[in-house]
Each structure stands twice: as structure tokens, then as C-alpha cells.
Design a protein around this motif. Sequence first.
Motif, PDB file in Angstrom:
ATOM      1  N   LEU A 314      -5.681 -18.561  59.246  1.00 19.61           N
ATOM      2  CA  LEU A 314      -6.292 -17.185  59.366  1.00 19.61           C
ATOM      3  C   LEU A 314      -5.403 -16.011  60.590  1.00 19.61           C
ATOM      4  CD1 LEU A 314     -10.168 -16.834  59.850  1.00 19.61           C
ATOM      5  CD2 LEU A 314      -8.899 -15.798  58.070  1.00 19.61           C
ATOM      6  N   ILE A 315      -4.817 -17.471  61.653  1.00 20.83           N
ATOM      7  CA  ILE A 315      -4.117 -16.675  62.703  1.00 20.83           C
ATOM      8  C   ILE A 315      -2.230 -17.401  61.548  1.00 20.83           C
ATOM      9  CG2 ILE A 315      -2.873 -17.273  64.989  1.00 20.83           C
ATOM     10  CD1 ILE A 315      -5.581 -18.888  65.679  1.00 20.83           C
ATOM     11  N   GLY A 316      -2.103 -18.373  61.458  1.00 18.86           N
ATOM     12  CA  GLY A 316      -0.625 -18.160  60.630  1.00 18.86           C
ATOM     13  C   GLY A 316      -0.417 -16.522  60.072  1.00 18.86           C
ATOM     14  N   LYS A 323      -0.320  -7.704  60.968  1.00 19.25           N
ATOM     15  CA  LYS A 323      -1.454  -6.900  60.916  1.00 19.25           C
ATOM     16  C   LYS A 323      -2.606  -7.665  61.033  1.00 19.25           C
ATOM     17  CE  LYS A 323       0.847  -3.844  57.190  1.00 19.25           C
ATOM     18  NZ  LYS A 323      -0.447  -3.506  55.855  1.00 19.25           N
ATOM     19  N   SER A 324      -3.803  -6.900  62.213  1.00 14.75           N
ATOM     20  CA  SER A 324      -4.625  -7.772  62.091  1.00 14.75           C
ATOM     21  C   SER A 324      -5.857  -7.936  61.479  1.00 14.75           C
ATOM     22  CB  SER A 324      -5.357  -6.903  63.602  1.00 14.75           C
ATOM     23  OG  SER A 324      -4.455  -6.672  64.635  1.00 14.75           O
ATOM     24  N   ALA A 325      -6.775  -9.127  61.468  1.00 13.38           N
ATOM     25  CA  ALA A 325      -6.883  -9.570  60.684  1.00 13.38           C
ATOM     26  C   ALA A 325      -8.900  -9.381  61.364  1.00 13.38           C
ATOM     27  CB  ALA A 325      -6.964 -10.783  60.186  1.00 13.38           C
ATOM     28  N   LEU A 326     -10.006  -8.608  60.653  1.00 11.37           N
ATOM     29  CA  LEU A 326     -11.019  -8.494  61.251  1.00 11.37           C
ATOM     30  C   LEU A 326     -11.578  -9.243  60.160  1.00 11.37           C
ATOM     31  CD1 LEU A 326     -13.072  -8.042  63.285  1.00 11.37           C
ATOM     32  CD2 LEU A 326     -12.544  -5.996  61.941  1.00 11.37           C
ATOM     33  N   VAL A 327     -12.612 -10.597  60.942  1.00 13.49           N
ATOM     34  CA  VAL A 327     -13.649 -11.529  59.481  1.00 13.49           C
ATOM     35  C   VAL A 327     -14.591 -11.520  60.294  1.00 13.49           C
ATOM     36  CG1 VAL A 327     -13.548 -14.248  58.683  1.00 13.49           C
ATOM     37  CG2 VAL A 327     -11.392 -12.992  59.698  1.00 13.49           C
ATOM     38  N   LEU A 328     -16.041 -11.093  59.723  1.00 12.00           N
ATOM     39  CA  LEU A 328     -17.404 -10.656  59.579  1.00 12.00           C
ATOM     40  C   LEU A 328     -17.912 -11.439  59.453  1.00 12.00           C
ATOM     41  CD1 LEU A 328     -17.021  -6.922  59.208  1.00 12.00           C
ATOM     42  CD2 LEU A 328     -16.803  -7.637  60.524  1.00 12.00           C
ATOM     43  N   VAL A 350      -5.293 -11.350  66.731  1.00  8.19           N
ATOM     44  CA  VAL A 350      -4.229  -9.761  66.645  1.00  8.19           C
ATOM     45  C   VAL A 350      -2.810 -10.019  67.014  1.00  8.19           C
ATOM     46  CG1 VAL A 350      -3.452  -8.023  68.891  1.00  8.19           C
ATOM     47  CG2 VAL A 350      -5.950  -8.351  67.516  1.00  8.19           C
ATOM     48  N   PRO A 351      -2.128  -9.585  66.030  1.00  4.78           N
ATOM     49  CA  PRO A 351      -0.325 -10.248  66.532  1.00  4.78           C
ATOM     50  C   PRO A 351      -0.012  -9.623  67.522  1.00  4.78           C
ATOM     51  CG  PRO A 351      -0.189  -8.624  64.445  1.00  4.78           C
ATOM     52  CD  PRO A 351      -1.744  -9.358  64.952  1.00  4.78           C
ATOM     53  N   LEU A 352       1.084 -10.024  68.503  1.00  6.70           N
ATOM     54  CA  LEU A 352       1.303 -10.064  69.726  1.00  6.70           C
ATOM     55  C   LEU A 352       3.127  -8.959  69.245  1.00  6.70           C
ATOM     56  CD1 LEU A 352       0.970 -12.309  71.727  1.00  6.70           C
ATOM     57  CD2 LEU A 352       0.083 -10.633  71.092  1.00  6.70           C
ATOM     58  N   ILE A 353       3.246  -8.596  69.408  1.00 13.96           N
ATOM     59  CA  ILE A 353       4.447  -7.572  68.507  1.00 13.96           C
ATOM     60  C   ILE A 353       5.543  -6.941  69.446  1.00 13.96           C
ATOM     61  CG2 ILE A 353       5.513  -6.023  66.584  1.00 13.96           C
ATOM     62  CD1 ILE A 353       3.011  -6.102  65.083  1.00 13.96           C
ATOM     63  N   VAL A 354       6.038  -7.266  69.241  1.00 15.41           N
ATOM     64  CA  VAL A 354       7.416  -6.914  70.491  1.00 15.41           C
ATOM     65  C   VAL A 354       8.697  -5.617  70.348  1.00 15.41           C
ATOM     66  CG1 VAL A 354       9.606  -6.688  72.381  1.00 15.41           C
ATOM     67  CG2 VAL A 354       7.236  -8.448  72.915  1.00 15.41           C
ATOM     68  N   VAL A 359       5.710 -11.966  68.300  1.00 17.65           N
ATOM     69  CA  VAL A 359       6.113 -13.332  69.080  1.00 17.65           C
ATOM     70  C   VAL A 359       5.126 -13.996  69.006  1.00 17.65           C
ATOM     71  CG1 VAL A 359       7.847 -11.840  70.280  1.00 17.65           C
ATOM     72  CG2 VAL A 359       5.391 -11.566  70.660  1.00 17.65           C
ATOM     73  N   GLY A 360       3.896 -13.962  68.475  1.00 12.99           N
ATOM     74  CA  GLY A 360       2.330 -15.080  68.833  1.00 12.99           C
ATOM     75  C   GLY A 360       1.601 -13.805  68.409  1.00 12.99           C
ATOM     76  N   THR A 361       0.194 -14.844  68.749  1.00 13.52           N
ATOM     77  CA  THR A 361      -1.044 -13.971  68.242  1.00 13.52           C
ATOM     78  C   THR A 361      -2.333 -14.506  69.486  1.00 13.52           C
ATOM     79  OG1 THR A 361      -1.505 -15.857  67.181  1.00 13.52           O
ATOM     80  CG2 THR A 361      -0.647 -14.672  66.096  1.00 13.52           C
ATOM     81  N   LEU A 362      -3.364 -13.366  69.009  1.00 10.42           N
ATOM     82  CA  LEU A 362      -3.952 -13.127  70.587  1.00 10.42           C
ATOM     83  C   LEU A 362      -5.290 -13.707  69.085  1.00 10.42           C
ATOM     84  CD1 LEU A 362      -5.507 -13.567  73.478  1.00 10.42           C
ATOM     85  CD2 LEU A 362      -5.248 -11.477  73.111  1.00 10.42           C
ATOM     86  N   ALA A 363      -5.950 -14.592  69.378  1.00  8.03           N
ATOM     87  CA  ALA A 363      -7.119 -14.584  68.401  1.00  8.03           C
ATOM     88  C   ALA A 363      -8.359 -15.074  69.320  1.00  8.03           C
ATOM     89  CB  ALA A 363      -6.770 -15.936  67.438  1.00  8.03           C
ATOM     90  N   LEU A 364      -9.897 -14.348  68.826  1.00  2.51           N
ATOM     91  CA  LEU A 364     -10.388 -14.391  69.579  1.00  2.51           C
ATOM     92  C   LEU A 364     -11.410 -14.891  67.977  1.00  2.51           C
ATOM     93  CD1 LEU A 364      -9.551 -11.418  70.253  1.00  2.51           C
ATOM     94  CD2 LEU A 364     -11.103 -11.131  71.628  1.00  2.51           C
TER      95      LEU A 364
END
Length: 576
Positions: A314-316, A323-328, A350-354, A359-364
Motif C-alpha cells: 500500500l505504501i509503495g 496520490k493518497s490511498a484510503l483503505v476502509l 499520504v505521499p510527501l511531495i515537494v 520524497v517520502g510517505t506518511l502512513a496511518l
Amino acid sequence: MANTSRSLLTDRGDMKRALGLLRLSGTGIVVAPLTAVCVAAVVLGALGFSTLTMLKGQGREAATNAQAATLSAQVSHDALALVAALPQADTALTPSGALTAATLSREASGHAESLDNLVRSAESRAIVAGAGELNRLLVAYAGAPAPELNAQLRADATALSVRTAALSPSFAANAAAQRGQFEHTLRLATVVIVIAVAAAFLSIFVTTWLVGRRLRDALARAEAEKANLLATTGNMERRNGQFQALYQIVNEVSETLSLRYVAQTTLREARKLAHADVVELRLLKGTGLELVGTAEDRAADVEGLTTIALGAGLIGRAAKRGKSALVLADAEAAMAPEEHVYGIQSGLVVPLIVGARVVGTLALWSRNPGAFTADDAQVIEMMAAHVATAVVAASTHENSEHEAHHDPLTGLPNRREMAREILAEIDPALLRGEEVSIAMVDIDHFKHFNDEYGHKVGDITLQRVAQVLQMSLREGDSVYRYGGEEFTIILPGATEVQAQAVLDRVRASVAATSFTGDNLEPVGPVTISVGFATGPASGRSADMLIKLADEAMYQSKWSGRNMVTGYASSYLAEAA
């Protein structure tokens, strides 16, 4: 923000429909008895007319105040969202950022004008003026970005948010009070009508029953609307809290160049904002997303989290698509082994984009299905936009710091870093009387080695010797590149006897290592000469110990090389 606006508009529509139904019910109270006895019709008609008048007035006032509360809260949210959408003080608005900021400013002005049209007060006119000033400042900032305009925009938007947020509770309280009067009027009307009908003919009984049923339906709708309004208010308060927390996070991560602090703040606050069980922050290195840190509850097992390839799991996949990925639900089944956390049901990545670069990801992650909403995704995406910039700035700063204090060829700390650690740790330890041994190491015949095999092979040999030195030392010992083919080793807490043993092992490890050239042909042999001194017996400063160790190292060279000589031992030998 658009979803929130639509939700609020829907809530206002529901309230209007409920109040309309209540007015129809009041009309029924007047019309129905007229079909019964004429005498009862006259009495009930007058009663119904007065009741309807009161209900209409109270209903309009309740609707006006409820709508005013919603509009003032929306202006506050729009202004706070505009602050969060603004870039840093020295950064111009991107096209998407300008569009977002313009939309938010336009929505704030529209809601402010609607509020003023509704209440027509000096405060509402001041709010309209404040929203107009925001539009003017935003246009000026988009045309010529300047820190002063940025600061003014932030200050004016925050002031507008605070001002309108302060109005919402009073309007809501008035609406609740008027709704209470409305319900009281209905109950009073019911009592009076029941008494009047009870005194009428038997034929009015049926009419009375019908009117009572209509009143019960109206009261049920009013109670339902009350519950709906309370739920809407709670959702608005939660969203307002999220935006305030987001504003605080943006300020915190923008004011530091410490990657560790940025990561800790991001992980902690993201988990609070979305009520997640596990949060991961990863940075893209090459084609893999390396784990920087996690925040999790006690039940989460994150020991198996490792670097995940771009496009895997999911992260990769979210990072690769940008683009963000929302899994319910059933998120665990879609996880790659490198990102797997047991028991996870829902997730938000959520991808970190500059700029246009990921440049990275934030996964919850959460163990509950449907734990994250589209609104949560919107807030986390706004947070991620600022975190991405802060992460890149912190990484660049730390890389520069590392390069300034490390030798680019061997990767070892350089003399500048050694001087810093001597000042911070070694000299204070010597002054406290703690034992420290310092050794100088020189590769034997290195000039001849370079002449024979070439500088490229010489560089490879320096790198290999540095690796062997690091692997042969104790935990807590340090090795530095001093210059050329010389290295310095610091052995905290080592007596002369202990230092002799460690350095003999280091010397033997280098002598036993096979060295090769460009074509993997054997070169060498490579040996080292080592000299060391132990303080505070031989000196109470690191500079003195380095000088004495250097003398002892030359004693090793004069004595045949490939040996270790302690300063005290060489001094005693010379004295004998």
C-alpha cells in the motif's frame, strides 16, 4: 473543506424543512376544528391563529440564529484553513496553492456577506470588511510575495477566525433558547387545545386526536433536528480542533532543522489528529522507502517494519503514484511484508511531495474498519505538504553537517569532529582524572605503495584500512582520519595495559587482511605502526596525548614498523 461546506449547507436545509413542517402542523391546528362544530371552530380558530403567529415568529428567529451560527463558524473555518494553506514566509504561492487560497478566501467572503445579510449588525459588517481585506492582501501577495504580506495575511486571517468563532456560540445559544420557547409554546398550545376540545361536543374528539398526532410528529421532528444540530456542532468543533492542531504542527516543523524533531512531531501529532493506532514516516532513498520512525499504541508490533520498494504494498504504490490511498477495510490483506502490522483493518497513506517529487510517505493505520474519512485525508494531506518541505530542509541540513565533519574518502570522522569530541568529552574526562588512551596510526611505506600501485589503489587501501580499524575496536572507542595515511584512535577508560592489548589486536587485524588492486590482483603486504599515550599519567589534555602518541608511533617505525609502542614504555626503554 468543500465537503464540510456541503455538509453544513445540508444541515441548514434540514433545519428549514423541519421548521416548515412545524408551521404546517400549526396550520392544521387551525383548519381541522373548523370542520367540526361551528362554535368550537370560532374558539379554536382564534387560538390557532395566535399560536401560529407565535410559532412563526419563534421559528424564524430560531432559523435565523442557527443559520448565523453556522455561517460564523464557516467563516472561522475558512480563515483558519487559509492560514494553513499559505506557504512559508519566503515562498511564493504555487498554482495549486494559489487556487486553494483564492477559493478559501472567496468562500470566507461569501459566507461573511451571507451572515451580514442575515443579521445586519455592526459586527457582521466588520467581518465582511475583514474578509474583503483578506482578498485584497491575497491578491497583493500572489502578485508580489513578501514576508510582510505573508505575516499580515496570517495575522488578519487568524484574527478573523477568532472573531467569527466567538460569535458562533452566542448564535447557537440564542437558537437553542428560541427552540426551547418554540417547544414550550407547542406544549402550552397542546394543553389549551385539549382543554377546549374536552369542553366541546363528542364529535370534536376525533379532531382532537388528529391534532394531537400531528403535534407529536412535529415535536419528534423538532427533537430529531435538535439532535442533528448537536451532531453538526460536535463535528464542527472536532474539525476546528484539527485545523488548530494543524496550524500548530506547521509552525513547529517549520522552525527546526532537526530531522529527528520533525519526525517525532509529525508522528505524534498525526496520530492525535486522526486517532490512529500506528503511524509510520518513511523517506525515499533510491528506489526504497526507508523507515524513519513510528508512533504506536502498546498493542502494536512494529518490529518487522523495514525498507519497502517503490511500488510494493500500500505504501509503495501510493508513493509511486504520488496520490493518497484510503483503505476502509481489510487493509492487512493488501500489506506487503515490509509494512505489515498485525490486525490492521483500515489505513490512510499520504505521499510527501515537494514540487512534483515524492520524497517520502506518511502512513496511518487502525484496527477499526472505516476509521479514517475523506475529511481526515484532507487534513493529513495539508499537514503532509508542510512536513515534506520541513523533512527535505532538515535532511539537507543534516547531510551538510555530516559532510563537514566526516572524511569523504573513508567515511570516518575528520579532525574537526575529533576536535569537537575532545572539547566536549575527552578533555573534561582527563581533568576529572579518568583514564583515556589516544593512539596515532600510520600505514607503513604508504608513499612507496602509492608509487608502485597508483593512487587509485592507494585510496582503496585507505578505505579498507579504515574499515578494519573500526571493526577491531571495542564498543565506545573511536577512530578518525587525521590526514594522509594517518589515523587517530581514542580509547576512553583504557589503561596502558588495556590500550596495548586493543591496539595489538588492531595491528594484527590489518596485517592479516588481504588487499587487492583494480583487477583484484593481490597488493601489499599492508602493515601499520602504532604509538599511544595514556592520560592523565602522561598528560592531562588530549593535545598532549596526541603529541606523545605521535612520538611513540615514530619509535615504532624506527624499531622496524608493524608494531605498537606506548609512550611510557618507549620512554623507559630510552632511559635504560
